[in-house]
Enzyme design. Structure first.
Site, PDB file in Angstrom:
ATOM      1  N   HIS A  12       0.953  -1.157   0.065  1.00 47.96           N
ATOM      2  CA  HIS A  12       0.009  -0.029  -0.218  1.00 47.96           C
ATOM      3  C   HIS A  12       1.134   1.187   0.211  1.00 47.96           C
ATOM      4  O   HIS A  12       0.775   2.240   1.255  1.00 47.96           O
ATOM      5  CB  HIS A  12      -1.248   0.030   1.105  1.00 47.96           C
ATOM      6  CG  HIS A  12      -1.880  -0.584   0.594  1.00 47.96           C
ATOM      7  ND1 HIS A  12      -3.380  -0.420   0.160  1.00 47.96           N
ATOM      8  CD2 HIS A  12      -2.343  -2.365   1.604  1.00 47.96           C
ATOM      9  CE1 HIS A  12      -3.697  -1.728   0.148  1.00 47.96           C
ATOM     10  NE2 HIS A  12      -3.892  -2.787   0.795  1.00 47.96           N
ATOM     11  N   ASP A  51      -1.598  -5.266  -4.496  1.00 50.90           N
ATOM     12  CA  ASP A  51      -1.544  -4.310  -3.033  1.00 50.90           C
ATOM     13  C   ASP A  51       0.156  -3.252  -3.531  1.00 50.90           C
ATOM     14  O   ASP A  51       0.036  -3.095  -2.117  1.00 50.90           O
ATOM     15  CB  ASP A  51      -2.630  -3.932  -2.550  1.00 50.90           C
ATOM     16  CG  ASP A  51      -4.015  -4.214  -2.368  1.00 50.90           C
ATOM     17  OD1 ASP A  51      -4.138  -3.630  -3.832  1.00 50.90           O
ATOM     18  OD2 ASP A  51      -5.087  -4.333  -1.755  1.00 50.90           O
ATOM     19  N   ASN A  86      -6.413  -5.329  -5.166  1.00 53.71           N
ATOM     20  CA  ASN A  86      -7.616  -4.452  -5.601  1.00 53.71           C
ATOM     21  C   ASN A  86      -7.407  -3.387  -5.788  1.00 53.71           C
ATOM     22  O   ASN A  86      -8.032  -2.253  -5.984  1.00 53.71           O
ATOM     23  CB  ASN A  86      -8.933  -4.985  -5.155  1.00 53.71           C
ATOM     24  CG  ASN A  86      -8.986  -5.232  -3.425  1.00 53.71           C
ATOM     25  OD1 ASN A  86      -7.187  -4.712  -2.963  1.00 53.71           O
ATOM     26  ND2 ASN A  86      -9.193  -4.160  -2.371  1.00 53.71           N
ATOM     27  N   HIS A  87      -6.553  -3.105  -5.167  1.00 48.88           N
ATOM     28  CA  HIS A  87      -6.519  -1.347  -4.884  1.00 48.88           C
ATOM     29  C   HIS A  87      -6.026  -0.701  -6.318  1.00 48.88           C
ATOM     30  O   HIS A  87      -5.598   0.702  -6.122  1.00 48.88           O
ATOM     31  CB  HIS A  87      -5.715  -1.272  -3.968  1.00 48.88           C
ATOM     32  CG  HIS A  87      -6.256  -0.872  -2.258  1.00 48.88           C
ATOM     33  ND1 HIS A  87      -6.545   0.250  -1.931  1.00 48.88           N
ATOM     34  CD2 HIS A  87      -7.020  -1.952  -1.192  1.00 48.88           C
ATOM     35  CE1 HIS A  87      -7.435   0.233  -0.752  1.00 48.88           C
ATOM     36  NE2 HIS A  87      -7.671  -1.304  -0.720  1.00 48.88           N
ATOM     37  N   HIS A 176      -4.364 -12.494  -5.253  1.00 50.10           N
ATOM     38  CA  HIS A 176      -4.521 -11.755  -4.661  1.00 50.10           C
ATOM     39  C   HIS A 176      -6.621 -11.165  -4.130  1.00 50.10           C
ATOM     40  O   HIS A 176      -7.007 -11.171  -5.525  1.00 50.10           O
ATOM     41  CB  HIS A 176      -4.887 -10.191  -5.049  1.00 50.10           C
ATOM     42  CG  HIS A 176      -4.910  -9.024  -4.467  1.00 50.10           C
ATOM     43  ND1 HIS A 176      -3.872  -8.323  -4.037  1.00 50.10           N
ATOM     44  CD2 HIS A 176      -5.216  -8.144  -3.790  1.00 50.10           C
ATOM     45  CE1 HIS A 176      -4.021  -7.484  -2.651  1.00 50.10           C
ATOM     46  NE2 HIS A 176      -5.619  -7.150  -3.050  1.00 50.10           N
ATOM     47  N   HIS A 213      -4.391  -9.929   0.047  1.00 48.32           N
ATOM     48  CA  HIS A 213      -5.661  -8.996  -0.130  1.00 48.32           C
ATOM     49  C   HIS A 213      -5.811  -9.107   1.289  1.00 48.32           C
ATOM     50  O   HIS A 213      -6.518  -8.320   1.828  1.00 48.32           O
ATOM     51  CB  HIS A 213      -6.638 -10.188  -1.129  1.00 48.32           C
ATOM     52  CG  HIS A 213      -7.697  -9.039  -0.563  1.00 48.32           C
ATOM     53  ND1 HIS A 213      -7.781  -7.756  -1.058  1.00 48.32           N
ATOM     54  CD2 HIS A 213      -8.526  -9.603  -1.121  1.00 48.32           C
ATOM     55  CE1 HIS A 213      -9.762  -7.712  -1.360  1.00 48.32           C
ATOM     56  NE2 HIS A 213      -9.879  -8.811  -1.405  1.00 48.32           N
ATOM     57  N   HIS A 215      -5.422  -8.138   5.080  1.00 49.95           N
ATOM     58  CA  HIS A 215      -4.256  -7.476   5.668  1.00 49.95           C
ATOM     59  C   HIS A 215      -3.603  -8.372   7.019  1.00 49.95           C
ATOM     60  O   HIS A 215      -2.896  -8.112   7.801  1.00 49.95           O
ATOM     61  CB  HIS A 215      -4.869  -6.600   5.837  1.00 49.95           C
ATOM     62  CG  HIS A 215      -4.604  -5.776   4.770  1.00 49.95           C
ATOM     63  ND1 HIS A 215      -4.832  -4.319   5.058  1.00 49.95           N
ATOM     64  CD2 HIS A 215      -4.262  -6.002   3.670  1.00 49.95           C
ATOM     65  CE1 HIS A 215      -5.216  -3.935   3.581  1.00 49.95           C
ATOM     66  NE2 HIS A 215      -4.541  -4.687   2.776  1.00 49.95           N
TER      67      HIS A 215
END
Ligand SMILES: [Mn+2]
Length: 444
Positions: A12, A51, A86-87, A176, A213, A215
């Site tokens: 992230h 991510d 997905n992010h 993910h 995915h 966390h």
């Protein structure tokens, strides 16, 4: 000779957690530390299971941070294989990952618009689609790295992973996605949006399933291989705590959370490597003002000044919580309050039927149904209920039910008065109910 690789996920980059710019820097540092440790371990390759970025359109600064960090393994000739999460996936053709790929910093795995054939990638055609997979060879041994970017639940309704991923030799599958069994085991959100697959949906024949995915850290083994989630590199929220203090009525009970980090995988067996991350503490206490103040002051010296702290207060009667800022000198303080759950129901043997009218119960059941979309039916029930009420025959009964529902004991005596006050005048009754309700329901 064994194959050794690093498996990380959910870095992230660029995430200003709680709108704190320095948190983005901490997320960056965590990725740098992970990559340096992996390189220090002399891994053969690195897997980034989605991510890498917090957003699909990372800022130039964030992209540069990724470039600088991924330069480290590149210099050591350690290939990095990645999938989009997905992010950070995009519906457009080119994502930030493609940029990194053009610079030779990562090798993207999964469905592709074009063939890729080079030292670390090869392409096969499966069911009319091009599928890029990673290849790593060393001393006569080779590993194939299959995978795909994050796919929605809708995709999984029409496709099975096993239709696309059929390994020949030693292979790793990088995904993910959320797995139902993990969510249940860790008591995480079990709504359907939070997982797309079950363990049984994983295609057979892989030695290792490199997941991203969710966390949190989780390892389980299946008939064919180990399924492993390293979790996010930094703590994600207060559920992802280092330490939780739970008040048991007399004292705090400490519950240790888990460390954050990634895996070094040797012979397809993961070994956890911890990272030095920002501590998150979660305190939960219940009681009156005096107890809460006294106990929290007692606890305060244990809490690191560098910590992010959440204090959840459960009270019968609210009081000023400003004192918490004096008691805890931490980097970030989140205060959450709620009223103690009223002991209605079970203990006193009260049933839902005593709280709700049959009409309300029907509606509650309907709304709770999976895939509910029959708003017309709900409106019909409400109108029907109101008609019955107006008919008067059942009015008395309903009022009694209402009284029970509004329970608070002291109010009971005043009930007759309440009744007078609350009784709606006929003219006040919602006139254009149907359209209003439609509007309200459609906004749900
Ligand atoms: Mn993530």
């Amino acid at each position: 000779m064994t194959i050794k690789f690093a498996h990380l996920a959910d870095a992230h980059l660029g995430y200003e957690q709680y709108r704190l710019p320095y948190r983005a820097e901490e997320f960056r540092k965590a990725l740098e530390e992970a990559i340096r440790k992996a390189v220090g371990e002399k891994v053969d390759f690195i897997l980034i299971a989605g991510d890498l970025f917090h957003r699909s359109n990372p800022s130039p600064q964030t992209i540069k941070e990724a470039m600088d960090i991924l330069e480290i393994p590149k210099k050591e000739k350690i290939p990095v294989f990645a999938i989009e999460g997905n992010h950070d996936r995009t519906q457009k053709k080119i994502s930030a990952y493609h940029l990194l790929e053009s610079l030779g910093l990562v090798h993207l795995i999964g469905f592709s618009e074009e063939r890729k054939e080079n030292r670390y990638q090869t392409t096969e055609k499966v069911r009319g689609r091009l599928l890029v997979k990673g290849v790593f060879e060393k001393g006569g041994k080779s590993v194939e790295i299959y995978g795909t970017k994050y796919m929605s639940a809708a995709w999984f309704e029409r496709n099975r992973l096993s239709d696309y991923f059929r390994p020949q030799g030693d292979a790793v599958l990088m995904l993910h996605q959320g797995i139902r069994e993990m969510m249940e085991k860790l008591h995480l959100e079990t709504q359907r949006d939070y997982f797309e697959i079950s363990l049984s949906d994983l295609p057979r024949g892989f030695m290792y399933y490199a997941m991203g995915h969710i966390h949190r850290r989780w390892i389980t083994s299946t008939e064919s291989g180990i399924v492993a989630y390293p979790g996010s590199l930094q703590r994600w929220d207060f559920g992802d705590y280092e330490l939780r203090y739970r008040w048991d009525g007399l004292k705090f009970r400490k519950v240790a959370g888990e460390e954050k980090g990634f895996f070094i995988v040797e012979d397809f067996k993961p070994r956890f490597v911890r990272l030095d991350v920002r501590p998150f503490y979660d305190i939960r206490i219940k009681g009156d003002e005096e107890t809460v103040k006294k106990e929290l002051r007692k606890l305060a010296p244990e809490i690191s000044k560098e910590a992010f702290l959440r204090v959840s207060l459960e009270w019968e009667r609210p009081f000023d919580v400003a004192f918490l800022h004096d008691v805890f000198s931490v980097r970030y303080l989140h205060i959450r309050t709620k009223f103690g759950r009223r002991k209605l129901s079970r203990e006193k043997g009260t049933k839902a039927e005593e709280f709700f009218t049959p009409m309300e119960l029907k509606i509650i059941r309907l709304l709770g149904e999976k895939d509910f979309d029959d708003y017309e039916e709900v409106i019909r029930l409400i109108l029907e209920g109101e008609r019955e009420e107006e008919a008067g025959g059942k009015e008395k009964k309903r009022k009694e039910e209402k009284k029970v529902r509004e329970k608070p004991e002291e109010k009971r005596k005043e009930a007759p008065e309440d009744k007078k006050k609350e009784k709606p005048k006929k003219s006040e009754k919602r006139p254009e109910k149907k359209s209003d309700l439609m509007l309200w329901l459609s906004k749900r």
